[in-house]
Design a protein around this motif. Structure first.
Motif, PDB file in Angstrom:
ATOM      1  N   GLN A  62       1.132  -1.298   0.106  1.00  0.00           N
ATOM      2  CA  GLN A  62      -0.289  -0.291   0.268  1.00  0.00           C
ATOM      3  C   GLN A  62       0.508   1.614   0.093  1.00  0.00           C
ATOM      4  O   GLN A  62       2.429   1.312  -0.002  1.00  0.00           O
ATOM      5  CB  GLN A  62      -0.988  -0.014   1.425  1.00  0.00           C
ATOM      6  CG  GLN A  62      -1.352  -1.357   1.472  1.00  0.00           C
ATOM      7  CD  GLN A  62      -2.623  -1.147   0.871  1.00  0.00           C
ATOM      8  OE1 GLN A  62      -3.538  -0.713   0.629  1.00  0.00           O
ATOM      9  NE2 GLN A  62      -2.963  -2.629   0.107  1.00  0.00           N
ATOM     10  N   ARG A  63      -0.157   2.445  -0.397  1.00  0.00           N
ATOM     11  CA  ARG A  63       1.163   3.578   0.338  1.00  0.00           C
ATOM     12  C   ARG A  63       0.743   4.425   1.185  1.00  0.00           C
ATOM     13  O   ARG A  63      -0.322   4.572   1.387  1.00  0.00           O
ATOM     14  CB  ARG A  63       0.564   4.515  -1.923  1.00  0.00           C
ATOM     15  CG  ARG A  63       0.999   4.594  -2.732  1.00  0.00           C
ATOM     16  CD  ARG A  63       1.030   5.379  -3.288  1.00  0.00           C
ATOM     17  NE  ARG A  63       1.134   5.147  -4.852  1.00  0.00           N
ATOM     18  CZ  ARG A  63       0.285   4.597  -5.752  1.00  0.00           C
ATOM     19  NH1 ARG A  63      -0.994   4.466  -4.920  1.00  0.00           N
ATOM     20  NH2 ARG A  63       0.872   3.762  -6.795  1.00  0.00           N
ATOM     21  N   PHE A  64       1.567   4.609   1.894  1.00  0.00           N
ATOM     22  CA  PHE A  64       1.859   5.015   2.916  1.00  0.00           C
ATOM     23  C   PHE A  64       3.071   5.681   3.252  1.00  0.00           C
ATOM     24  O   PHE A  64       3.936   5.167   3.575  1.00  0.00           O
ATOM     25  CB  PHE A  64       0.797   4.513   3.972  1.00  0.00           C
ATOM     26  CG  PHE A  64       1.870   3.000   4.580  1.00  0.00           C
ATOM     27  CD1 PHE A  64       2.608   2.847   5.570  1.00  0.00           C
ATOM     28  CD2 PHE A  64       1.808   2.385   3.426  1.00  0.00           C
ATOM     29  CE1 PHE A  64       3.372   1.810   5.658  1.00  0.00           C
ATOM     30  CE2 PHE A  64       2.275   0.734   4.276  1.00  0.00           C
ATOM     31  CZ  PHE A  64       3.427   0.443   5.506  1.00  0.00           C
ATOM     32  N   ARG A  65       2.539   6.786   4.631  1.00  0.00           N
ATOM     33  CA  ARG A  65       4.324   6.964   5.184  1.00  0.00           C
ATOM     34  C   ARG A  65       4.779   6.304   5.722  1.00  0.00           C
ATOM     35  O   ARG A  65       4.071   5.895   6.342  1.00  0.00           O
ATOM     36  CB  ARG A  65       4.073   8.395   6.196  1.00  0.00           C
ATOM     37  CG  ARG A  65       3.070   9.485   4.794  1.00  0.00           C
ATOM     38  CD  ARG A  65       3.038  10.791   6.349  1.00  0.00           C
ATOM     39  NE  ARG A  65       3.736  10.629   6.902  1.00  0.00           N
ATOM     40  CZ  ARG A  65       5.015  12.727   6.419  1.00  0.00           C
ATOM     41  NH1 ARG A  65       4.822  12.730   5.513  1.00  0.00           N
ATOM     42  NH2 ARG A  65       5.818  12.416   7.863  1.00  0.00           N
ATOM     43  N   GLY A  66       6.471   6.268   5.731  1.00  0.00           N
ATOM     44  CA  GLY A  66       6.820   5.000   6.268  1.00  0.00           C
ATOM     45  C   GLY A  66       7.549   3.944   5.759  1.00  0.00           C
ATOM     46  O   GLY A  66       7.823   3.105   6.466  1.00  0.00           O
ATOM     47  N   ARG A  67       6.944   3.487   4.126  1.00  0.00           N
ATOM     48  CA  ARG A  67       6.380   2.466   3.983  1.00  0.00           C
ATOM     49  C   ARG A  67       7.757   1.807   4.065  1.00  0.00           C
ATOM     50  O   ARG A  67       8.312   1.011   4.848  1.00  0.00           O
ATOM     51  CB  ARG A  67       5.818   2.203   2.779  1.00  0.00           C
ATOM     52  CG  ARG A  67       5.675   0.926   2.210  1.00  0.00           C
ATOM     53  CD  ARG A  67       4.842   1.393   0.003  1.00  0.00           C
ATOM     54  NE  ARG A  67       5.939   1.999  -0.807  1.00  0.00           N
ATOM     55  CZ  ARG A  67       5.715   1.937  -1.942  1.00  0.00           C
ATOM     56  NH1 ARG A  67       4.376   1.180  -1.569  1.00  0.00           N
ATOM     57  NH2 ARG A  67       5.589   2.325  -2.270  1.00  0.00           N
ATOM     58  N   THR A  68       9.013   2.634   2.954  1.00  0.00           N
ATOM     59  CA  THR A  68      10.269   2.072   3.288  1.00  0.00           C
ATOM     60  C   THR A  68      10.835   1.221   4.435  1.00  0.00           C
ATOM     61  O   THR A  68      11.804   0.259   4.453  1.00  0.00           O
ATOM     62  CB  THR A  68      10.935   2.849   2.664  1.00  0.00           C
ATOM     63  OG1 THR A  68      10.380   3.617   1.862  1.00  0.00           O
ATOM     64  CG2 THR A  68      12.728   2.004   1.688  1.00  0.00           C
TER      65      THR A  68
END
Lengths: 443, 322
Positions: free
Chosen positions: B127-133
């Motif tokens: 999914q796309r979300f902040r802090g994914r990496t």
């Protein structure tokens, strides 16, 4: 046109593979030298040599040995010694492999219960001939120690030290429970009384490891001998540790847990962690591992005494580090003379080794005032006349560690029937002993 | 292997270069010699031969003997080592099949979790979300640690009497210490839990790569057809991931069947050899008791079984495809 087809190539690879296997099989066949050791003088004064010395001294004992070697080289500038320490488990795999492939070190240190195995594998040399040169005399040793290097009527090793299992006790814990910290228990009644007193003060007094193979097995070994039993028959082909004495020994160990004198599911590290944190009063263990370990804990108030007598007689498991001369394809008289010089020197100076924990095997040194200055070691030495060694049977160490110890551990974890546990282990051990006897008998 | 590099198909080359005069040996520089491919393969073959082929064949040879590396005499015993493993009363047979049972149990308990949890994780991390990496790195992190580190770490955490986990449980009011490493079923909970924590990052990354290869057009088409999220997952994601699933399943089964370090370091086979896996028993027999012929025979049985299981995996997942 070329007739090089895939099939031909595969065939060629297959053939090459088989040839490789054949070569490998032929190549790794042990090249047991028939070389004899030359006669050498007691003191080497030839050109400089560098000897290779292998051992398993990877703990706090390693630096002590290195210091002794430095001291020796100062006195004998023409003999340098390259010491290679690797964990004992690896040592017993790599040492025979190195010898059979012609890369043997000059000499090594090994446990007394591994000497017969390596003698049967013919990777070490009989040392009867250098005995006098090194300066070993029967009168200077306990009979059990003197006999511990003799296998098939030949001597294969020179004993350096002894490390009897002893009773390490936490003085502060005893004192807080109202017990005399200067008088550790010496018999069963006193020991159980002390444990009861500790229990009423809310302390499990004897954390008994059920998981650590060394802790479990050696405690049982001592108790088996105390109750009058033996591990194996005289020929070393049948296990007898499931006798009445064995059942009594294991039952008593289970009692420690049943009575709440030990918590359940204890591992070897738990027991010593609890001891160091004043949560445990008694540890049964060897001086080689424990004296320096406990001595390094700030503020710990401890001492050590011989094991209490739980059974009908006194007895304590002990091991011994022994020097062996590795078999060479061809012996170099200079190198061998240098080895003999070192062995003679270190056996005469084994008091220096005592700071590592184990006590010297040579009795005059054991009784010397220098040893009396090492408090813990001298207390351990009080019990040496009751020490017992494993019998000199090739492959015995594996029978102990892969069959007996796990069985003891299981019985202490499950608190199941001790007789049944030992009976199963007896069958398994006897089977392996017979297989070993056949295997090593052929060698 | 490409056909043009193989001998036996010279017609193509001749047809391509009609003007060339009859070939002499040494041929033109761009014309590969018949043995050229094998020269290119040689470095690999050398390593493969030395470390796989020769040991494999010599292991088979070893398994037919009463073999101790350090003894000069290694009598030939024929199939006796194998027969012993199938003799019900023989001690070694009981111990061996007990250890195979432990391995089997571990596979059955760990593989479903190692298939499902990383898949869920990969779906989340896709999914796309902040802090994914950051989270991708966090979940992968344990995998880079060696098994000895894992063993030591969890030994401290799971120890029954002095472990951190039981310490916290006691503060939460659990009065009885949980024997994480010394009694069933807790040993299996510990071993499977530790293994899942340790290796799920790897499977997640493989799934994630697979998910990123799924064509968005397929999801769009599914949406047009009115498929909800679950239906999209079942009818688009899963079928598209099938090759990846097959890979992950095979690798996970093999890795679990080769489990050694976790139980060696954490439980040491306790209680009652319940967690002594096949590899552990083979190592004990071969490298501690030096009964190498017998250990080699056991290794071959284990390898054979794993080949069968892997083949079944392939058959099973391939049939579904057709």
């Amino acid at each position: 046109m070329s007739t090089l087809t895939r099939r031909t190539v595969l065939r060629a690879i297959g053939a090459a593979g088989l040839a490789g296997v054949a070569a490998a099989v032929a190549g790794c066949a042990p090249t047991i030298g028939t070389a004899r050791m030359p006669r050498v003088p007691a003191a080497y004064d030839g050109p400089p040599v560098t000897l290779k010395f292998w051992n398993g001294l990877t703990g706090g004992d390693g630096p002590v040995m290195r210091t002794l070697i430095e001291e020796f080289t100062r006195e004998h500038p023409n003999i340098a010694i390259d010491m290679y320490a690797l964990p004992w488990g690896d040592f017993y795999q790599k040492f025979p492999a190195a010898v059979t492939s012609g890369l043997a070190p000059d000499f090594a240190l090994m446990h007394n219960f591994q000497v017969a195995t390596n003698a049967a594998r013919r990777v070490i040399m009989p040392v009867d001939e250098i005995l006098d040169t090194v300066g070993l005399a029967e009168a200077d040793y306990l009979p059990v120690v003197w006999g511990s290097g003799v296998y098939r009527d030949q001597r294969w090793s020179l004993p350096l030290d002894m490390w009897p299992d002893s009773l390490f006790y936490n003085r502060r814990v005893l004192e807080q429970a109202g017990l005399d910290p200067d008088a550790p228990p010496t018999d069963r009644a006193a020991y159980e009384h002390a444990l009861d007193t500790l229990a009423s003060a809310g302390i499990s007094g004897h954390w008994l490891p059920a998981v650590d193979p060394q802790g479990v097995g050696r405690g049982f070994d001592s108790l088996l001998w105390q109750f009058g039993g033996e591990h194996y028959d005289d020929a070393g082909t049948a296990a007898t540790f499931g006798s009445r004495a064995g059942v009594d020994a294991l039952t008593w160990q289970q009692t420690l847990i049943r009575e709440g004198w030990s918590p359940r599911n204890v591992s070897g590290s738990d027991a010593s962690t609890a001891f160091k944190n004043d949560q445990n009063a008694f540890l049964w263990g060897g001086p080689g591992a424990l004296i320096n370990d406990l001595g390094s804990v700030d503020g710990l108030d401890w001492d050590v005494a011989p094991l209490p007598q739980i059974g009908e007689r006194r007895a304590a498991f002990s091991g011994s580090h022994q020097f062996v001369v590795a078999r060479q394809p061809r012996f170099d008289a200079d190198r061998l003379a240098a080895v003999v010089t070192f062995l003679g020197w270190i056996l005469a100076n084994s008091i220096g080794w005592a700071t590592a924990g184990p006590v010297p095997a040579r009795l005059p040194i054991l009784d010397s005032p220098e040893l009396a200055e090492l408090t813990a070691q001298s207390h351990v030495a009080e019990g040496v006349e009751h020490i017992r060694f494993y019998p000199l049977v090739p492959g015995i160490a594996e029978v102990q560690t892969t069959i007996l110890y796990p069985a003891i551990g299981d019985a202490l974890l499950s608190l199941g029937d001790p007789g049944a546990a030992l009976e199963t282990a007896t069958t398994q051990a006897s089977f392996l002993l017979q297989e070993n006897a056949e295997k090593y008998g052929r060698a | 292997m490409t056909a043009t590099t193989l001998p036996g198909r010279p017609a193509d080359d001749v047809a391509r270069r009609p003007a060339e005069p009859p070939r002499r040996s040494p041929g033109p520089p761009h014309r590969p010699r018949p043995w050229t491919p094998y020269v290119f393969l040689a470095p690999f073959l050398l390593i493969f031969g030395t470390f796989v082929l020769v040991p494999a064949v010599s292991g088979l040879w070893m398994s037919l003997h009463n073999w101790d590396f350090f003894l000069p005499d290694r009598p030939f015993v024929g199939l006796q080592n194998y027969i012993d493993l199938f003799t019900p009363d023989a001690l070694v047979a009981q111990q061996f099949w007990e250890s195979m049972r432990a391995t089997g149990l571990f596979v059955v308990l760990s593989v479903p979790l190692l298939m499902a949890i990383p898949l869920g994780l990969a779906l989340l991390l896709n999914q796309r979300f902040r802090g994914r990496t950051f989270f991708r790195a966090v979940f992968f992190a344990p995998y880079v640690l060696g098994v000895s580190v894992i063993g030591l770490l969890w030994q401290y955490l799971l120890n029954g009497n002095t472990g951190l986990i039981n310490g916290y449980l006691a503060e939460l009011g659990v009065t009885e210490a949980v024997p994480w490493l010394t009694a069933t079923p807790w040993v299996w909970v510990s071993l499977v839990g530790v293994t899942v924590w340790w290796t799920m990052g790897f499977n997640s990354v493989v799934y994630l790569a697979g998910l990123q290869n799924v064509d968005d057009a397929l999801y769009d088409a599914a949406k047009v057809d009115g498929a909800n999220r679950w239906q999209q997952f079942v009818h688009v994601t899963i079928p598209q991931l099938r090759p990846v699933l097959l890979f992950v399943l095979t690798m996970t089964v093999l890795a679990s069947a080769n489990m050694f370090g976790q139980s060696y370091l954490l439980t040491a086979g306790n209680p009652s050899n319940e967690t002594r896996t096949a590899i552990m028993f083979i190592a004990e027999v071969g490298l501690e008791q030096f009964r190498m012929g017998l250990a080699a025979a056991m290794s071959y049985l284990l390898a054979l079984l794993l080949i069968v299981v892997s083949a079944l995996n392939f058959l099973f997942l391939r049939q579904k495809e057709s």
